[in-house]
Write a protein that holds these residues in place. Structure first.
Motif, PDB file in Angstrom:
ATOM      1  N   TRP A 115       1.038  -1.160   0.061  1.00  0.00           N
ATOM      2  CA  TRP A 115      -0.058   0.045   0.061  1.00  0.00           C
ATOM      3  C   TRP A 115       0.772   1.190   0.005  1.00  0.00           C
ATOM      4  O   TRP A 115       0.744   2.290  -0.718  1.00  0.00           O
ATOM      5  CB  TRP A 115      -0.889  -0.007   1.309  1.00  0.00           C
ATOM      6  CG  TRP A 115      -1.989   1.164   1.171  1.00  0.00           C
ATOM      7  CD1 TRP A 115      -3.066   1.155   0.570  1.00  0.00           C
ATOM      8  CD2 TRP A 115      -1.541   2.461   1.692  1.00  0.00           C
ATOM      9  NE1 TRP A 115      -3.504   2.495   0.700  1.00  0.00           N
ATOM     10  CE2 TRP A 115      -2.614   3.413   1.329  1.00  0.00           C
ATOM     11  CE3 TRP A 115      -0.629   3.125   2.331  1.00  0.00           C
ATOM     12  CZ2 TRP A 115      -2.623   4.688   1.482  1.00  0.00           C
ATOM     13  CZ3 TRP A 115      -0.490   4.554   2.651  1.00  0.00           C
ATOM     14  CH2 TRP A 115      -1.642   5.112   2.282  1.00  0.00           C
ATOM     15  N   ILE A 116       1.859   1.194   1.072  1.00  0.00           N
ATOM     16  CA  ILE A 116       2.638   2.445   0.858  1.00  0.00           C
ATOM     17  C   ILE A 116       3.598   2.538  -0.390  1.00  0.00           C
ATOM     18  O   ILE A 116       3.619   3.718  -0.919  1.00  0.00           O
ATOM     19  CB  ILE A 116       3.746   2.371   2.045  1.00  0.00           C
ATOM     20  CG1 ILE A 116       3.013   2.373   3.328  1.00  0.00           C
ATOM     21  CG2 ILE A 116       4.856   3.398   2.009  1.00  0.00           C
ATOM     22  CD1 ILE A 116       3.730   2.133   4.680  1.00  0.00           C
ATOM     23  N   HIS A 117       4.002   1.465  -0.770  1.00  0.00           N
ATOM     24  CA  HIS A 117       4.863   1.553  -2.444  1.00  0.00           C
ATOM     25  C   HIS A 117       3.818   2.111  -3.278  1.00  0.00           C
ATOM     26  O   HIS A 117       4.298   3.117  -4.348  1.00  0.00           O
ATOM     27  CB  HIS A 117       5.364   0.063  -2.671  1.00  0.00           C
ATOM     28  CG  HIS A 117       5.923   0.018  -4.099  1.00  0.00           C
ATOM     29  ND1 HIS A 117       7.424   0.301  -4.072  1.00  0.00           N
ATOM     30  CD2 HIS A 117       5.660  -0.369  -5.274  1.00  0.00           C
ATOM     31  CE1 HIS A 117       7.807   0.436  -5.285  1.00  0.00           C
ATOM     32  NE2 HIS A 117       6.564  -0.366  -5.888  1.00  0.00           N
ATOM     33  N   ASP A 118       2.563   1.737  -3.419  1.00  0.00           N
ATOM     34  CA  ASP A 118       1.866   2.353  -4.393  1.00  0.00           C
ATOM     35  C   ASP A 118       1.302   3.983  -4.137  1.00  0.00           C
ATOM     36  O   ASP A 118       0.825   4.415  -5.072  1.00  0.00           O
ATOM     37  CB  ASP A 118       0.391   1.357  -4.641  1.00  0.00           C
ATOM     38  CG  ASP A 118       0.851   0.025  -5.389  1.00  0.00           C
ATOM     39  OD1 ASP A 118       1.903  -0.165  -5.741  1.00  0.00           O
ATOM     40  OD2 ASP A 118      -0.025  -0.582  -5.387  1.00  0.00           O
ATOM     41  N   ASN A 119       1.219   4.047  -2.894  1.00  0.00           N
ATOM     42  CA  ASN A 119       0.534   5.513  -2.512  1.00  0.00           C
ATOM     43  C   ASN A 119       1.246   6.567  -1.906  1.00  0.00           C
ATOM     44  O   ASN A 119       0.786   7.612  -2.022  1.00  0.00           O
ATOM     45  CB  ASN A 119      -0.567   5.099  -1.568  1.00  0.00           C
ATOM     46  CG  ASN A 119      -1.781   4.248  -2.108  1.00  0.00           C
ATOM     47  OD1 ASN A 119      -2.603   4.725  -3.034  1.00  0.00           O
ATOM     48  ND2 ASN A 119      -1.601   3.161  -2.072  1.00  0.00           N
ATOM     49  N   ILE A 120       2.700   6.152  -1.454  1.00  0.00           N
ATOM     50  CA  ILE A 120       3.512   7.133  -0.894  1.00  0.00           C
ATOM     51  C   ILE A 120       4.515   7.279  -1.731  1.00  0.00           C
ATOM     52  O   ILE A 120       5.684   6.433  -1.301  1.00  0.00           O
ATOM     53  CB  ILE A 120       3.660   7.017   0.445  1.00  0.00           C
ATOM     54  CG1 ILE A 120       2.286   6.736   1.316  1.00  0.00           C
ATOM     55  CG2 ILE A 120       4.411   7.930   1.337  1.00  0.00           C
ATOM     56  CD1 ILE A 120       1.396   7.945   1.376  1.00  0.00           C
ATOM     57  N   ASP A 121       4.719   7.940  -2.772  1.00  0.00           N
ATOM     58  CA  ASP A 121       6.056   7.953  -3.784  1.00  0.00           C
ATOM     59  C   ASP A 121       7.253   8.488  -2.926  1.00  0.00           C
ATOM     60  O   ASP A 121       8.294   8.042  -3.446  1.00  0.00           O
ATOM     61  CB  ASP A 121       5.635   8.893  -4.748  1.00  0.00           C
ATOM     62  CG  ASP A 121       6.731   8.718  -6.115  1.00  0.00           C
ATOM     63  OD1 ASP A 121       6.669   7.717  -6.424  1.00  0.00           O
ATOM     64  OD2 ASP A 121       7.285   9.687  -6.330  1.00  0.00           O
ATOM     65  N   ALA A 122       7.311   9.161  -2.049  1.00  0.00           N
ATOM     66  CA  ALA A 122       8.442   9.855  -1.454  1.00  0.00           C
ATOM     67  C   ALA A 122       9.426   8.915  -0.572  1.00  0.00           C
ATOM     68  O   ALA A 122      10.571   9.444  -0.469  1.00  0.00           O
ATOM     69  CB  ALA A 122       7.998  11.129  -0.686  1.00  0.00           C
ATOM     70  N   TYR A 123       9.014   7.721  -0.338  1.00  0.00           N
ATOM     71  CA  TYR A 123       9.558   6.880   0.610  1.00  0.00           C
ATOM     72  C   TYR A 123      11.121   6.394  -0.082  1.00  0.00           C
ATOM     73  O   TYR A 123      10.950   6.244  -1.452  1.00  0.00           O
ATOM     74  CB  TYR A 123       9.145   5.513   0.801  1.00  0.00           C
ATOM     75  CG  TYR A 123       9.125   4.501  -0.073  1.00  0.00           C
ATOM     76  CD1 TYR A 123      10.041   3.509   0.340  1.00  0.00           C
ATOM     77  CD2 TYR A 123       8.163   4.200  -0.916  1.00  0.00           C
ATOM     78  CE1 TYR A 123      10.150   2.408  -0.794  1.00  0.00           C
ATOM     79  CE2 TYR A 123       8.111   3.329  -1.764  1.00  0.00           C
ATOM     80  CZ  TYR A 123       9.031   2.278  -1.613  1.00  0.00           C
ATOM     81  OH  TYR A 123       9.162   1.199  -2.500  1.00  0.00           O
ATOM     82  N   ALA A 124      12.099   6.080   0.351  1.00  0.00           N
ATOM     83  CA  ALA A 124      13.331   5.743  -0.062  1.00  0.00           C
ATOM     84  C   ALA A 124      13.404   4.311   0.269  1.00  0.00           C
ATOM     85  O   ALA A 124      14.048   3.411  -0.741  1.00  0.00           O
ATOM     86  CB  ALA A 124      14.498   6.427   0.323  1.00  0.00           C
ATOM     87  N   GLU A 125      13.189   3.805   1.217  1.00  0.00           N
ATOM     88  CA  GLU A 125      13.476   2.566   1.841  1.00  0.00           C
ATOM     89  C   GLU A 125      12.492   2.287   2.958  1.00  0.00           C
ATOM     90  O   GLU A 125      12.155   3.043   3.630  1.00  0.00           O
ATOM     91  CB  GLU A 125      14.733   2.172   2.368  1.00  0.00           C
ATOM     92  CG  GLU A 125      15.427   3.062   3.259  1.00  0.00           C
ATOM     93  CD  GLU A 125      16.865   2.683   3.314  1.00  0.00           C
ATOM     94  OE1 GLU A 125      17.282   2.290   4.586  1.00  0.00           O
ATOM     95  OE2 GLU A 125      17.574   3.080   2.572  1.00  0.00           O
ATOM     96  N   MET A 126      11.978   0.897   2.981  1.00  0.00           N
ATOM     97  CA  MET A 126      11.430   0.394   4.270  1.00  0.00           C
ATOM     98  C   MET A 126      11.920  -0.768   4.584  1.00  0.00           C
ATOM     99  O   MET A 126      12.305  -1.892   3.905  1.00  0.00           O
ATOM    100  CB  MET A 126       9.810   0.303   3.924  1.00  0.00           C
ATOM    101  CG  MET A 126       8.923   1.398   3.742  1.00  0.00           C
ATOM    102  SD  MET A 126       7.110   0.928   3.129  1.00  0.00           S
ATOM    103  CE  MET A 126       7.398   1.003   1.599  1.00  0.00           C
ATOM    104  N   VAL A 127      11.834  -1.157   5.955  1.00  0.00           N
ATOM    105  CA  VAL A 127      12.569  -2.570   6.599  1.00  0.00           C
ATOM    106  C   VAL A 127      11.631  -2.730   7.806  1.00  0.00           C
ATOM    107  O   VAL A 127      11.308  -2.024   8.566  1.00  0.00           O
ATOM    108  CB  VAL A 127      13.803  -2.235   6.922  1.00  0.00           C
ATOM    109  CG1 VAL A 127      14.408  -3.254   7.568  1.00  0.00           C
ATOM    110  CG2 VAL A 127      15.009  -1.663   6.022  1.00  0.00           C
ATOM    111  N   PHE A 128      11.036  -3.916   7.384  1.00  0.00           N
ATOM    112  CA  PHE A 128       9.952  -4.483   8.279  1.00  0.00           C
ATOM    113  C   PHE A 128      10.574  -5.655   9.257  1.00  0.00           C
ATOM    114  O   PHE A 128      11.420  -6.272   9.091  1.00  0.00           O
ATOM    115  CB  PHE A 128       8.934  -5.158   7.565  1.00  0.00           C
ATOM    116  CG  PHE A 128       7.737  -4.104   6.816  1.00  0.00           C
ATOM    117  CD1 PHE A 128       6.677  -4.018   7.496  1.00  0.00           C
ATOM    118  CD2 PHE A 128       8.329  -3.555   5.680  1.00  0.00           C
ATOM    119  CE1 PHE A 128       5.846  -3.167   7.034  1.00  0.00           C
ATOM    120  CE2 PHE A 128       7.188  -2.653   5.314  1.00  0.00           C
ATOM    121  CZ  PHE A 128       6.176  -2.380   5.807  1.00  0.00           C
TER     122      PHE A 128
END
Length: 190
Positions: A115-128
């Motif tokens: 969801w974040i990948h498709d809707n929040i363009d400004a992220y550089a990276e995510m680590v779960f």
């Protein structure tokens, strides 16, 4: 500014470059945290800014605090130091509270990631991370920085931990709605 490491170890968590820390933190909030909260409801911030001294103590006691080195945290958790390429950035470790019931039921952290990948363009990276679908999300001023999503939790669709996606992978482009549709439908109903 609050930090458990800072409190436990009695190390002040104060920026060396206040203006840079404020600039980086403002961009993190404006471009990532506020849009996520506006769309999905309240978020909880578990960790965000760390001074170099606090982060160094966290890296020194890696088994207890689990921090990466200062060098790898510049323009991430250490907001007041630019990265090796001279760019600013900021990271926060967050929980999306509305996602917890879905995650508890399904153990599918990928719904939130996609969801974040498709809707929040400004992220550089995510680590779960394993607990509560907690994740680090990073904003960077470097427009050429590679976007990616990584997890220490197994992907329920593949049974593997590691990269969910990154630039160059076949699944990077396009819509991923099929992975988060059920979560969004449940969110709207509740």
């Amino acid at each position: 500014m609050y930090s458990e490491i800072s409190q436990i170890e009695a190390i002040p968590n104060i920026p060396d470059d206040v203006d840079l820390a404020v600039k980086s933190g403002t961009n993190l909030c404006k471009n990532l945290l506020e849009p996520i909260q506006d769309a999905l409801g309240r978020i909880s911030i578990r960790s965000a800014y760390r001074s170099q001294a606090v982060n160094a103590k966290g890296a020194e006691n890696k088994n207890q605090y689990n921090c990466a080195s200062n060098e790898s945290n510049y323009a991430k958790h250490i907001w007041d130091v630019k990265d090796k390429d001279g760019y600013t950035g900021a990271t926060a470790c967050i929980i999306v509270n509305s996602f917890l019931p879905y995650y508890t039921k399904t153990e599918d952290w990928t719904a939130l990631a996609w969801w974040i990948h498709d809707n929040i363009d400004a992220y550089a990276e995510m680590v779960f991370f394993p607990k509560y679908a907690t994740f680090n999300i990073t904003w960077s001023e470097n427009p050429k920085r590679s976007k990616w999503i990584y997890s220490y939790v197994k992907n329920p669709h593949t049974g593997k931990a590691g990269y969910l996606t990154k630039q160059g992978m076949d699944n990077f482009e396009g819509s991923h709605e099929q992975f988060y549709r059920k979560f969004i439908e449940e969110l709207i109903v509740n």
